[in-house]
Write a protein that holds these residues in place. Structure first.
Motif, PDB file in Angstrom:
ATOM      1  N   SER A 139       9.250   0.365  -4.767  1.00  3.71           N
ATOM      2  CA  SER A 139       9.042   0.617  -3.340  1.00  3.71           C
ATOM      3  C   SER A 139       7.679   0.091  -2.886  1.00  3.71           C
ATOM      4  CB  SER A 139       9.156   2.119  -3.057  1.00  3.71           C
ATOM      5  OG  SER A 139       8.925   2.396  -1.707  1.00  3.71           O
ATOM      6  N   LYS A 140       6.665   0.279  -3.725  1.00  7.23           N
ATOM      7  CA  LYS A 140       5.329  -0.215  -3.401  1.00  7.23           C
ATOM      8  C   LYS A 140       5.323  -1.734  -3.264  1.00  7.23           C
ATOM      9  CE  LYS A 140       2.836   3.482  -5.836  1.00  7.23           C
ATOM     10  NZ  LYS A 140       1.921   3.785  -6.946  1.00  7.23           N
ATOM     11  N   LEU A 141       6.006  -2.413  -4.186  1.00  9.54           N
ATOM     12  CA  LEU A 141       6.032  -3.875  -4.157  1.00  9.54           C
ATOM     13  C   LEU A 141       6.715  -4.379  -2.889  1.00  9.54           C
ATOM     14  CD1 LEU A 141       5.421  -6.560  -5.440  1.00  9.54           C
ATOM     15  CD2 LEU A 141       7.515  -6.354  -6.802  1.00  9.54           C
ATOM     16  N   ARG A 142       7.829  -3.744  -2.510  1.00  8.41           N
ATOM     17  CA  ARG A 142       8.517  -4.145  -1.286  1.00  8.41           C
ATOM     18  C   ARG A 142       7.610  -3.949  -0.066  1.00  8.41           C
ATOM     19  NH1 ARG A 142      12.874  -1.480  -3.731  1.00  8.41           N
ATOM     20  NH2 ARG A 142      12.559   0.359  -2.408  1.00  8.41           N
ATOM     21  N   THR A 143       6.892  -2.810  -0.048  1.00  3.40           N
ATOM     22  CA  THR A 143       5.975  -2.526   1.067  1.00  3.40           C
ATOM     23  C   THR A 143       4.822  -3.518   1.105  1.00  3.40           C
ATOM     24  OG1 THR A 143       6.522  -0.168   0.882  1.00  3.40           O
ATOM     25  CG2 THR A 143       4.546  -0.739   2.126  1.00  3.40           C
ATOM     26  N   LEU A 144       4.284  -3.853  -0.064  1.00  4.76           N
ATOM     27  CA  LEU A 144       3.193  -4.818  -0.149  1.00  4.76           C
ATOM     28  C   LEU A 144       3.641  -6.184   0.363  1.00  4.76           C
ATOM     29  CD1 LEU A 144       0.394  -5.797  -1.113  1.00  4.76           C
ATOM     30  CD2 LEU A 144       1.373  -6.066  -3.397  1.00  4.76           C
ATOM     31  N   ASP A 193      16.870  -9.282   5.107  1.00  2.39           N
ATOM     32  CA  ASP A 193      17.531 -10.273   4.257  1.00  2.39           C
ATOM     33  C   ASP A 193      17.309  -9.873   2.801  1.00  2.39           C
ATOM     34  OD1 ASP A 193      18.391 -12.477   2.829  1.00  2.39           O
ATOM     35  OD2 ASP A 193      17.535 -13.940   4.217  1.00  2.39           O
ATOM     36  N   HIS A 194      18.254  -9.135   2.249  1.00  2.00           N
ATOM     37  CA  HIS A 194      18.080  -8.568   0.905  1.00  2.00           C
ATOM     38  C   HIS A 194      18.037  -9.645  -0.177  1.00  2.00           C
ATOM     39  CE1 HIS A 194      18.446  -4.549   2.501  1.00  2.00           C
ATOM     40  NE2 HIS A 194      19.600  -4.849   3.073  1.00  2.00           N
ATOM     41  N   CYS A 195      18.785 -10.726   0.027  1.00  2.00           N
ATOM     42  CA  CYS A 195      18.785 -11.795  -0.974  1.00  2.00           C
ATOM     43  C   CYS A 195      17.416 -12.461  -1.064  1.00  2.00           C
ATOM     44  CB  CYS A 195      19.856 -12.834  -0.631  1.00  2.00           C
ATOM     45  SG  CYS A 195      21.546 -12.233  -0.810  1.00  2.00           S
ATOM     46  N   TYR A 196      16.842 -12.757   0.109  1.00  2.00           N
ATOM     47  CA  TYR A 196      15.507 -13.365   0.130  1.00  2.00           C
ATOM     48  C   TYR A 196      14.472 -12.410  -0.455  1.00  2.00           C
ATOM     49  CZ  TYR A 196      11.067 -15.175   1.884  1.00  2.00           C
ATOM     50  OH  TYR A 196       9.781 -15.627   1.966  1.00  2.00           O
ATOM     51  N   GLN A 197      14.575 -11.132  -0.086  1.00  3.47           N
ATOM     52  CA  GLN A 197      13.627 -10.134  -0.584  1.00  3.47           C
ATOM     53  C   GLN A 197      13.674 -10.046  -2.101  1.00  3.47           C
ATOM     54  OE1 GLN A 197      11.431  -8.480   1.243  1.00  3.47           O
ATOM     55  NE2 GLN A 197      10.594  -7.287  -0.451  1.00  3.47           N
ATOM     56  N   SER A 198      14.862 -10.020  -2.654  1.00  4.28           N
ATOM     57  CA  SER A 198      15.021  -9.919  -4.116  1.00  4.28           C
ATOM     58  C   SER A 198      14.466 -11.158  -4.813  1.00  4.28           C
ATOM     59  CB  SER A 198      16.498  -9.738  -4.472  1.00  4.28           C
ATOM     60  OG  SER A 198      16.984  -8.534  -3.933  1.00  4.28           O
TER      61      SER A 198
END
Length: 588
Positions: free
Chosen positions: A425-430, A441-446
């Motif tokens: 969760s921290k990495l996504r927020t960062l 865009d979940h694919c791009y995020q991953s």
């Protein structure tokens, strides 16, 4: 900030009495024998730091490996004397000191612009005195002190002088305070107040300022006369001065008053006792000067003095536990404002000021900290910003729109946790804070997360800075990105092969490249900016990610920029470092 001129007055008029030379080893040993305890020396890090950098580079971005050696040697020398150093770092500027802060930033602006003009004209800088510390040096010093020296480090939410004085008064084993701030001459909180300016690191000798026996009220009165220049007119007698000030406090004082307004209210009640005439505008300004000197000693309440109650107070309490705590977080949570000081950049050129380059990222960082109040503040909430990006900007409060996250974030829970789920969760927020990507865009995020995690951990923050500068702000072209990657590879090669980088004072060029100086400032400001975000998320990156010596050297960057040094990418490790960062930056 201290009282301007007090130490110079003491050194010039009371030398040998109030100001004299001492050996730190001698006073520590005497104190230990008398008090039967393990002595501590409290060090104001920011007022001591400029006197430790010596002949190291400060124009090209800093020499961090060499500075690390100096700090480690300094700490070792103090410990060898029998004392334990405790380092204190300033937080943000207090409200009542803002006028002086702005004045100093304006003065600094003109010094920096004169220096940048000399660099642009390719004039020699051999005789130029230090103007600014490199942008990342303070953060790096904290890393060295906590991770390498294992020193106790205190990061104040406000300015640290009151915290140092309070600590000294509460601990019987404090032998001395080392600083260059006349506040400590007034506080008289420890047996010795040691001068950072006169410190000789080789033998630990310096000067001590002592008011215990010699700095009488008469001496302070003489200094006050000289400070305000009232001596030519005659100093108001106490039977005039005290009632006037008392009347002002009882009937007119408001917490939101500026010093100038206070002076205007008090001045009419003071008369020249010799000539029985009202103070002129000139002497009213002298009242203002005197008020500024004494108001600098005021201490505003700190929310950490009592148990935290609100979400914001609990968040700040938790953040302050981290070794990488950023004082800007306290400024945002307590006062709804931010400040950005001077940086080494030509603000009259086509280069965009670094504070403007990183404004979008900072806006999201602020939104992250204030997200718990998003519903009450509203989407159009603006925060006050004090920043130097033009000749007049710092004189006017800038209103900066805050960008709140569009997804659920509980920052307090996040910074208290260190499990696998919270790290994800921290990495996504960062990544949202750096990229502005709303995560829809979940694919791009991953894919972005996958590529990021392939980067060498010690270069995590560097990769984020280069992504932002190249992909988000388009402030760097790919050839400039590759210059920094070459620098990372070369420093990694030196580290891997155990090569020694010696103090390079003699290698500092007298005619540094103008563009390379700008790029170094832009990059190092980014390291500081992204590090603020990481520090707000709690445990996430290894401590090596904050070690500037792993990824930057100003002198070496100049040589790489001018192709005097050409790093090799022949080995697999160098290619792995390069490809991982490039793949992350080019993720689309």
């Amino acid at each position: 900030m201290g009282i301007k001129g007090l130490e110079s007055y003491v050194e010039g008029n009371l030398r040998g009495k109030v100001c004299y030379s001492v050996s730190i080893e001698t006073i520590v040993q005497q104190f230990a024998e008398t008090n039967c305890c393990s002595p501590e020396i409290l060090i104001d890090a920011l007022s001591t730091l400029p006197f430790l950098t010596g002949s190291l580079d400060w124009i090209c971005g800093g020499q961090y490996s060499e500075y690390q050696q100096i700090v480690v040697s300094f700490v070792s020398a103090i410990r060898k004397c029998g004392a334990e150093p405790v380092f204190f770092f300033d937080g943000h500027c207090q409200v009542q000191k803002r006028e002086e802060w702005v004045k100093r930033r304006v003065d600094q602006y003109y010094r920096v612009q004169r220096l940048m003009e000399k660099i642009r004209k390719n004039e020699s800088l051999e005789d130029v005195e230090s103007v600014l510390l490199p942008v990342g040096l303070i953060m790096f010093e904290r890393y060295v002190l906590t991770e390498i020296c294992r020193c106790k480090v205190v990061i104040s939410a406000n300015e640290c002088d009151e915290e140092i004085a309070a600590y000294a008064k509460s601990q019987a084993n404090v032998v001395a305070i080392m600083a260059q701030d006349s506040d400590f001459l007034i506080y008289n909180a420890a047996p010795y107040y040691l001068s950072a300016k006169h410190l000789d690191v080789t033998d630990l000798k310096t000067k001590v300022y002592s008011r215990n026996d010699y700095l009488s009220l008469d001496v302070l009165r003489k200094f006050h006369l000289r400070l305000t220049n009232w001596g030519r007119y005659g100093f108001p007698r106490h039977h005039i001065l005290i009632p006037a000030v008392s009347k002002f406090i009882c009937e007119h004082l408001r917490l939101d008053m500026s010093v100038q307004v206070m002076a205007g209210v008090i001045a009419p009640h003071l008369t020249d006792y010799k000539n029985s005439r009202s103070l002129t505008e000139f002497t009213e300004q002298l009242v203002c000067n005197a008020l500024q000197s004494f108001l600098l000693m005021n201490c505003e309440n700190n929310i950490t003095d009592r148990p935290p109650a609100t979400y914001g107070e609990k968040l700040l309490f938790q953040l302050r536990k981290g070794s990488n705590f950023c004082a800007m977080a306290a400024q945002i949570l307590m006062h709804r404002c931010v400040e950005h000081s001077n940086a080494l950049e030509d603000l009259t050129s086509e280069f965009k000021a670094s504070v403007l380059v990183y404004r979008a990222l900072n806006s999201r960082y602020i939104g992250l900290l204030l997200n718990h109040e998003h519903s009450s503040l509203g989407d159009s909430f603006c925060i006050d910003e004090y920043s130097v990006h033009s000749e007049s900007s710092v004189k006017q409060i800038q209103k900066v729109r805050v960008s709140f996250p569009s997804f659920e974030v509980d920052l307090l829970s996040m910074c208290c946790s260190d499990d696998l789920a919270s790290r994800s969760s921290k990495l996504r927020t960062l990544l949202w804070t750096v990229t502005g990507n709303d995560q829809s865009d979940h694919c791009y995020q991953s894919e972005l997360e996958r590529r990021f995690l392939r980067v060498d951990p010690k270069l995590f923050i560097c990769a984020l800075v280069l992504f932002y500068l190249h992909k988000v702000e388009t402030a760097l072209k790919m050839p400039e990105v590759e210059l920094f990657i070459s620098l990372f590879v070369h420093l990694d090669s030196i580290s891997q092969h155990g090569q020694q980088r010696h103090l390079a004072g003699s290698e500092i060029r007298s005619h540094p490249n103008y563009t390379a100086v700008h790029l170094a400032t832009l990059f190092n400001t980014g390291i500081l900016t992204v590090s603020r975000v990481v520090s707000a998320l709690g445990p996430l990156f290894p401590s090596s990610s904050f070690a500037h010596s792993n990824f930057f050297d100003g002198v070496l960057f100049q040589k790489i920029f001018l192709k005097e040094v050409v790093p090799s990418f022949d080995c697999d490790r160098a290619l792995t470092i390069k490809n991982a960062i490039s793949d992350f930056i080019n993720c689309s």
